[in-house]
Design a protein around this motif. Structure first.
Motif, PDB file in Angstrom:
ATOM      1  N   PHE A 236       0.766  -1.261   0.137  1.00  0.00           N
ATOM      2  CA  PHE A 236       0.079  -0.063   0.008  1.00  0.00           C
ATOM      3  C   PHE A 236       1.035   1.351  -0.306  1.00  0.00           C
ATOM      4  O   PHE A 236       1.770   1.491   1.089  1.00  0.00           O
ATOM      5  N   VAL A 237       0.587   2.153  -1.044  1.00  0.00           N
ATOM      6  CA  VAL A 237       1.502   3.192  -1.091  1.00  0.00           C
ATOM      7  C   VAL A 237       0.639   4.487  -0.469  1.00  0.00           C
ATOM      8  O   VAL A 237      -0.617   4.800  -1.062  1.00  0.00           O
ATOM      9  N   THR A 238       1.199   5.236   0.540  1.00  0.00           N
ATOM     10  CA  THR A 238       0.374   6.113   0.997  1.00  0.00           C
ATOM     11  C   THR A 238       0.252   7.488   0.136  1.00  0.00           C
ATOM     12  O   THR A 238       1.186   7.485  -0.738  1.00  0.00           O
ATOM     13  N   PRO A 239      -0.838   8.235   0.429  1.00  0.00           N
ATOM     14  CA  PRO A 239      -0.891   9.495  -0.709  1.00  0.00           C
ATOM     15  C   PRO A 239       0.503  10.404  -0.639  1.00  0.00           C
ATOM     16  O   PRO A 239       0.812  10.888  -1.520  1.00  0.00           O
ATOM     17  N   ALA A 240       0.998  10.434   0.730  1.00  0.00           N
ATOM     18  CA  ALA A 240       2.313  11.289   0.744  1.00  0.00           C
ATOM     19  C   ALA A 240       3.193  10.652  -0.136  1.00  0.00           C
ATOM     20  O   ALA A 240       4.096  11.218  -0.567  1.00  0.00           O
ATOM     21  N   ALA A 241       3.595   9.287   0.011  1.00  0.00           N
ATOM     22  CA  ALA A 241       4.564   8.678  -0.870  1.00  0.00           C
ATOM     23  C   ALA A 241       4.390   8.873  -2.287  1.00  0.00           C
ATOM     24  O   ALA A 241       5.238   9.242  -3.001  1.00  0.00           O
ATOM     25  N   ALA A 242       3.102   8.783  -2.929  1.00  0.00           N
ATOM     26  CA  ALA A 242       2.766   9.031  -4.211  1.00  0.00           C
ATOM     27  C   ALA A 242       3.026  10.477  -4.658  1.00  0.00           C
ATOM     28  O   ALA A 242       3.635  10.526  -5.503  1.00  0.00           O
ATOM     29  N   ASP A 243       2.918  11.332  -3.639  1.00  0.00           N
ATOM     30  CA  ASP A 243       3.027  12.923  -4.030  1.00  0.00           C
ATOM     31  C   ASP A 243       4.648  13.052  -4.209  1.00  0.00           C
ATOM     32  O   ASP A 243       4.983  13.835  -4.742  1.00  0.00           O
ATOM     33  N   ALA A 244       5.432  12.202  -3.272  1.00  0.00           N
ATOM     34  CA  ALA A 244       6.785  12.494  -3.349  1.00  0.00           C
ATOM     35  C   ALA A 244       7.461  11.795  -4.735  1.00  0.00           C
ATOM     36  O   ALA A 244       8.602  12.066  -5.012  1.00  0.00           O
ATOM     37  N   GLY A 245       6.335  11.106  -5.570  1.00  0.00           N
ATOM     38  CA  GLY A 245       7.098  10.572  -6.724  1.00  0.00           C
ATOM     39  C   GLY A 245       7.253   9.235  -6.544  1.00  0.00           C
ATOM     40  O   GLY A 245       7.824   8.780  -5.674  1.00  0.00           O
ATOM     41  N   LEU A 246       6.940   8.251  -7.711  1.00  0.00           N
ATOM     42  CA  LEU A 246       7.087   7.019  -7.452  1.00  0.00           C
ATOM     43  C   LEU A 246       8.108   6.379  -8.459  1.00  0.00           C
ATOM     44  O   LEU A 246       7.751   5.128  -8.764  1.00  0.00           O
ATOM     45  N   ASP A 247       8.985   7.208  -8.983  1.00  0.00           N
ATOM     46  CA  ASP A 247       9.918   6.595  -9.880  1.00  0.00           C
ATOM     47  C   ASP A 247      10.713   5.722  -9.393  1.00  0.00           C
ATOM     48  O   ASP A 247      10.906   4.213  -9.811  1.00  0.00           O
ATOM     49  N   ALA A 248      11.373   5.802  -8.194  1.00  0.00           N
ATOM     50  CA  ALA A 248      12.509   4.797  -7.582  1.00  0.00           C
ATOM     51  C   ALA A 248      11.462   3.615  -7.075  1.00  0.00           C
ATOM     52  O   ALA A 248      12.083   2.534  -7.061  1.00  0.00           O
ATOM     53  N   LEU A 249      10.325   4.081  -6.585  1.00  0.00           N
ATOM     54  CA  LEU A 249       9.533   3.017  -5.906  1.00  0.00           C
ATOM     55  C   LEU A 249       9.192   1.875  -6.951  1.00  0.00           C
ATOM     56  O   LEU A 249       9.116   0.639  -6.889  1.00  0.00           O
ATOM     57  N   SER A 250       8.611   2.538  -8.132  1.00  0.00           N
ATOM     58  CA  SER A 250       8.364   1.619  -9.192  1.00  0.00           C
ATOM     59  C   SER A 250       9.495   0.703  -9.880  1.00  0.00           C
ATOM     60  O   SER A 250       9.313  -0.495 -10.044  1.00  0.00           O
ATOM     61  N   GLU A 251      10.744   1.169  -9.804  1.00  0.00           N
ATOM     62  CA  GLU A 251      11.880   0.519  -9.984  1.00  0.00           C
ATOM     63  C   GLU A 251      12.069  -0.852  -9.169  1.00  0.00           C
ATOM     64  O   GLU A 251      12.346  -1.753  -9.483  1.00  0.00           O
ATOM     65  N   ALA A 252      11.804  -0.417  -7.793  1.00  0.00           N
ATOM     66  CA  ALA A 252      12.064  -1.519  -6.816  1.00  0.00           C
ATOM     67  C   ALA A 252      10.972  -2.565  -7.007  1.00  0.00           C
ATOM     68  O   ALA A 252      11.381  -3.617  -6.702  1.00  0.00           O
ATOM     69  N   PHE A 253      10.133  -2.006  -7.139  1.00  0.00           N
ATOM     70  CA  PHE A 253       8.588  -2.875  -7.226  1.00  0.00           C
ATOM     71  C   PHE A 253       8.736  -3.807  -8.283  1.00  0.00           C
ATOM     72  O   PHE A 253       8.701  -4.946  -8.058  1.00  0.00           O
ATOM     73  N   VAL A 254       9.344  -3.395  -9.481  1.00  0.00           N
ATOM     74  CA  VAL A 254       9.638  -4.125 -10.673  1.00  0.00           C
ATOM     75  C   VAL A 254      10.816  -5.267 -10.230  1.00  0.00           C
ATOM     76  O   VAL A 254      10.534  -6.375 -10.550  1.00  0.00           O
ATOM     77  N   ALA A 255      11.396  -4.908  -9.509  1.00  0.00           N
ATOM     78  CA  ALA A 255      12.951  -5.804  -9.336  1.00  0.00           C
ATOM     79  C   ALA A 255      12.265  -6.743  -8.360  1.00  0.00           C
ATOM     80  O   ALA A 255      12.517  -8.067  -8.330  1.00  0.00           O
ATOM     81  N   SER A 256      11.352  -6.490  -7.437  1.00  0.00           N
ATOM     82  CA  SER A 256      10.810  -7.363  -6.467  1.00  0.00           C
ATOM     83  C   SER A 256       9.909  -8.423  -7.169  1.00  0.00           C
ATOM     84  O   SER A 256       9.971  -9.610  -6.791  1.00  0.00           O
ATOM     85  N   VAL A 257       9.288  -7.823  -8.055  1.00  0.00           N
ATOM     86  CA  VAL A 257       8.047  -8.862  -8.673  1.00  0.00           C
ATOM     87  C   VAL A 257       9.072  -9.632  -9.876  1.00  0.00           C
ATOM     88  O   VAL A 257       8.554 -10.711  -9.829  1.00  0.00           O
ATOM     89  N   SER A 258       9.903  -9.389 -10.417  1.00  0.00           N
ATOM     90  CA  SER A 258      10.774 -10.006 -11.251  1.00  0.00           C
ATOM     91  C   SER A 258      11.711 -11.223 -10.980  1.00  0.00           C
ATOM     92  O   SER A 258      11.929 -11.878 -11.655  1.00  0.00           O
ATOM     93  N   GLY A 259      12.245 -10.980  -9.625  1.00  0.00           N
ATOM     94  CA  GLY A 259      13.296 -11.622  -9.303  1.00  0.00           C
ATOM     95  C   GLY A 259      12.931 -13.036  -9.090  1.00  0.00           C
ATOM     96  O   GLY A 259      11.655 -13.314  -8.871  1.00  0.00           O
ATOM     97  N   SER A 260      13.914 -13.841  -9.692  1.00  0.00           N
ATOM     98  CA  SER A 260      13.368 -15.255  -9.768  1.00  0.00           C
ATOM     99  C   SER A 260      12.271 -15.702 -10.459  1.00  0.00           C
ATOM    100  O   SER A 260      11.381 -16.631 -10.228  1.00  0.00           O
ATOM    101  N   ALA A 261      11.891 -14.819 -11.337  1.00  0.00           N
ATOM    102  CA  ALA A 261      10.715 -14.950 -12.220  1.00  0.00           C
ATOM    103  C   ALA A 261       9.452 -14.677 -11.441  1.00  0.00           C
ATOM    104  O   ALA A 261       8.188 -15.404 -11.822  1.00  0.00           O
ATOM    105  N   GLY A 262       9.643 -13.953 -10.359  1.00  0.00           N
ATOM    106  CA  GLY A 262       8.281 -13.859  -9.576  1.00  0.00           C
ATOM    107  C   GLY A 262       7.746 -15.171  -8.762  1.00  0.00           C
ATOM    108  O   GLY A 262       6.752 -15.208  -8.199  1.00  0.00           O
ATOM    109  N   GLN A 263       8.437 -16.309  -8.801  1.00  0.00           N
ATOM    110  CA  GLN A 263       8.327 -17.553  -8.156  1.00  0.00           C
ATOM    111  C   GLN A 263       8.717 -17.455  -6.736  1.00  0.00           C
ATOM    112  O   GLN A 263       9.477 -18.644  -6.159  1.00  0.00           O
TER     113      GLN A 263
END
Lengths: 505, 505
Positions: A236-263
């Motif tokens: 869950f991303v808080t409104p304040a976190a979204a306001d601060a910009g989600l570039d870095a978060l999106s990158e980390a999100f993709v890495a977390s979801v994709s590692g080991s093919a998400g398995q």
């Protein structure tokens, strides 16, 4: 790998049953040293084992080397737990002729190993949740022999690992039968029905876990069954976190979801963001290379779930990803990201909410952060984890209710991190309400996992000579002993008077 | 007592669910004080409650007064456990940037209450295993609201006790819904299926327990089910004890079997003696007065089992006893004692081995004390207790193997005592392998019982402001916190070197 034959299976379980009392009687330091010897042997074999694991699972070398290291560290951590002895939870109540309910005998209690444990290995951690993985280490630490049903996704690695670790354990002085590996799906079911098996552990699919749990509980003598099943690990991303910009978060999100093919059991299946927040996953996702899926069954399940999700009304694709089958049957994937909103999730919950085991996650738009705690109860009643992403210097009061809701429905509350990458430590919880786990097991990662394979035994007025060493006054194992002296019930007075001082204060 | 209506039931469970988070958040001292208040209220009502209990159960006044006292003492003991806070098993792992597997986040773990608990009360302890009994006290101590399904054998007592205790708890500041009582067999099953019930406890018959356990595990969201079912509590007399004469032992045996008309989970069903030993039970048994049985269902079950046992080829009657039904349907009994031998037990196990819940026990002749450990495994794979009767100054080496066999198959090993009269203390175990218990519950008597109603929750990198009080650095509840500082894994070195010093030593 051929299935274990009925005769072999009977021999293996018989040997485990014979090993059980011998193993239970080993001194903690002796058992600890054997676990360390197993860790050393695993470390020494890593260059031989990792290539086999790569071939059988399609996982990357760095990931597998890290996992092998984690597995040996896990064995060393459990060795520490064993040597410490606190896990035995020894309690000694002295005889008390003046006990408030009449004379009380001497009572001495210790946690004893349950007996032979059957461990169903997982496909997605060929080291850490497999032959010498966490469930095995925890059961061995408890003093229970282990029969591992190898996962069909990595049979050769399972056989080799079993040989290496079993040899290290017996060379270190533990009885033959302390660790064995069996092969074959039906063979595992037969083993689960064997009356000499005293408990079972499982890591895998919700459907498979429920089926095996039903077998364990419908035996003529039902046994505990600890299953780690499904989890979608919402973030869950808080409104304040979204306001601060989600570039870095999106990158980390993709890495977390994709590692080991998400398995991974802790992959985030959902990222909740304020409606309309920019979640730039495409660029990061585009740079993720193809990854082979573990085996045909998982690939087929992922393909089905992915098509179902992407074909749902109200779900749009952010990154299509790819599922590509080669001539040899191997399936290669690139990560998929989709987006929807709370209303669609509610309307299409049958199609969207279930775990998609693989590299796929869904961004969900929400309208009001105040609705998030109720959404946890509605959509995610039982999960391994729940995560909150906050802004720097954000007031925690704004997400305290969300954290409480996550705590009520999962085993781990994470702030500003990602659920993947589970630390193996005393305070870790890898478990949660159904379907995250079945069998009330508490945790299957971290040193607290040992308690699943223990049961209490109390000795009443027994002479020192027949007591287990942990309960004796001379305490040869040097374990912590919690003593309740006679007359201690007099402390009730202080509690009674506390009442007069105002309850609720 | 009318059955609880569906609307009432829905309201009761709804109120319990609303109470759950409030109760979970109460400070330990506050919850402890409320348990003491409940104990005080129970003590204050004893003169009103005991006559109701006598009328409804047929149990004797002294026994019921003792049991009521035990029940209030039990609440006070759990109050101590709560106030102490060690039951929360708080673990704090500091963040460790140099952890051997890579940077480790801060992890803080606490045991949290599971949520609303459904407690099926027993018939044979209308106080201690009923509305305010051990399972209720343990669940309340854990911080879980409790819905008690009253036993139909003592409905009026259940209603009154529920009113008194619930009132005391809410007056002491706990939320409405902390304790409720429901009535009706089908109502209990409906409650067990309610998704808001998070765990269940049961004390009763093996058949009933298995049926309810199956319901708990086949819900859409399965829940933990802790059942204390059947046990026959064998007693083994050593040859030396027999040589010393069994007059006093026989008298104590008769008293233990006959108390409360043998309607105790820890009644000894079998007394093993060297072949031909004189076991003079007749005289003591003849002096035991008639006792009314608890209710029709138990009386009918006892009558059937008694006839089956006495009608078995190779079983002789030592004391016939009596089962007499009055016009009002009440059944009155005198104790029955039979005698057989190991060969008959083996041949007729289907007729003889099962529990006979009531005042009946079977003396069994054995030929060789060396065969006793194997007999434990063969005949008594899961029991609450096993007992060894020895001679004064007998060398314990002679019965060490028997004690080990009992420990492997039951929860309590007793030397020179009787299993009836279960002390409520930290070191007590009242549980054992199936069928003694189902659900891997550990114990349902003694303070360790609290752990059944807790589950671990870990907070990862969470700010202090959203942590539960028990996990905060300022530790406002003053609970024990076990800390793992960064860098602690360096202690592995010592274990590794221990290996070089010779495992198996």
């Amino acid at each position: 790998m051929n299935d274990t034959s009925p005769d072999e299976l009977a021999g293996i379980i018989g040997t485990a049953a014979e090993a059980a009392p011998i193993l239970a009687a080993t001194a903690p330091r002796e058992r600890a040293a054997a676990l360390v010897a197993a860790a050393d042997a695993l470390d020494a074999a890593v260059d031989r084992l990792v290539p086999i694991a790569m071939r059988e699972t399609g996982l990357a070398e760095a990931r597998l080397r890290g996992e092998s290291k984690r597995t040996s560290v896990q064995l060393r951590l459990f060795a520490e737990v064993v040597a410490d002895g606190a896990f035995l939870d020894v309690r000694i109540d002295d005889a008390d002729p003046d006990f408030v309910l009449g004379p009380r005998p001497e009572l001495r209690r210790v946690l004893a190993p349950v007996g032979p444990v059957l461990n169903f290995a997982a496909s997605n951690f060929p080291f850490a949740f497999s032959v010498a993985g966490g469930d095995t280490a925890a059961a061995l630490a408890a003093g229970s022999p282990v029969v591992v049903k190898a996962h069909e996704g990595h049979p050769e690695l399972s056989r080799r690992t079993g040989d290496i670790v079993a040899d290290a354990l017996t060379t270190a002085g533990l009885p033959v039968g302390t660790l064995s590996v069996i092969f074959g799906r039906e063979v595992g079911v037969t083993a689960l029905r064997d009356p000499r098996i005293a408990a079972a552990a499982f890591t895998g699919s919700t459907r498979g876990g429920i089926a095996l749990a039903a077998i364990a509980s419908s035996r003529p003598n039902p046994i505990p069954f600890f299953g780690e099943l499904g989890s979608v690990n919402p973030v869950f991303v808080t409104p304040a976190a979204a306001d601060a910009g989600l570039d870095a978060l999106s990158e980390a999100f993709v890495a977390s979801v994709s590692g080991s093919a998400g398995q991974l059991c802790t992959k985030s299946g959902f990222l909740f963001v304020p409606r309309g927040a920019d979640v730039p996953v495409a660029e990061s996702a585009g740079s993720i290379g193809e990854h082979r899926m573990l085996y045909a069954g998982i690939a087929e399940g992922f393909r089905t779930r992915r098509e179902e999700i992407l074909g749902t009304n109200g779900v749009e694709s952010l990154v299509d990803g790819e599922v590509r089958e080669e001539d040899d049957g191997d399936v290669w994937v690139r990560p998929t990201f989709a987006r929807t909103d709370v209303a669609t999730l509610r309307r299409e919950r049958e199609r969207v909410l279930d775990e998609a085991f693989g590299p796929l996650s869904i961004v969900v738009d929400y309208d009001d952060p105040a609705e998030l705690p109720a959404l946890v109860a509605e959509f995610f009643p039982g999960n391994l984890t729940g995560t909150i992403q906050t802004a720097p210097d954000e007031d925690p009061a704004g997400y305290a209710a969300l954290a409480a809701a996550i705590a009520a429905h999962s085993g781990r509350v994470i702030v500003d991190g990602w659920p993947t990458g589970v630390a193996v430590t005393p305070a870790m919880t890898h478990g949660g309400p159904f379907p995250a786990t079945v069998g009330g097991g508490g945790t299957s990662v971290g040193t607290a996992a040992v308690s699943r394979f223990l049961r209490p035994v109390t000795y009443q007025d027994a002479p020192q000579a027949i007591l287990p060493p942990a309960l004796r006054d001379d305490n040869p194992w040097g374990v912590p002993q919690k003593r309740s002296p006679a007359g201690e019930s007099s402390t009730w007075g202080s509690l009674s008077s506390a009442r007069g001082q105002g309850v609720g204060a």
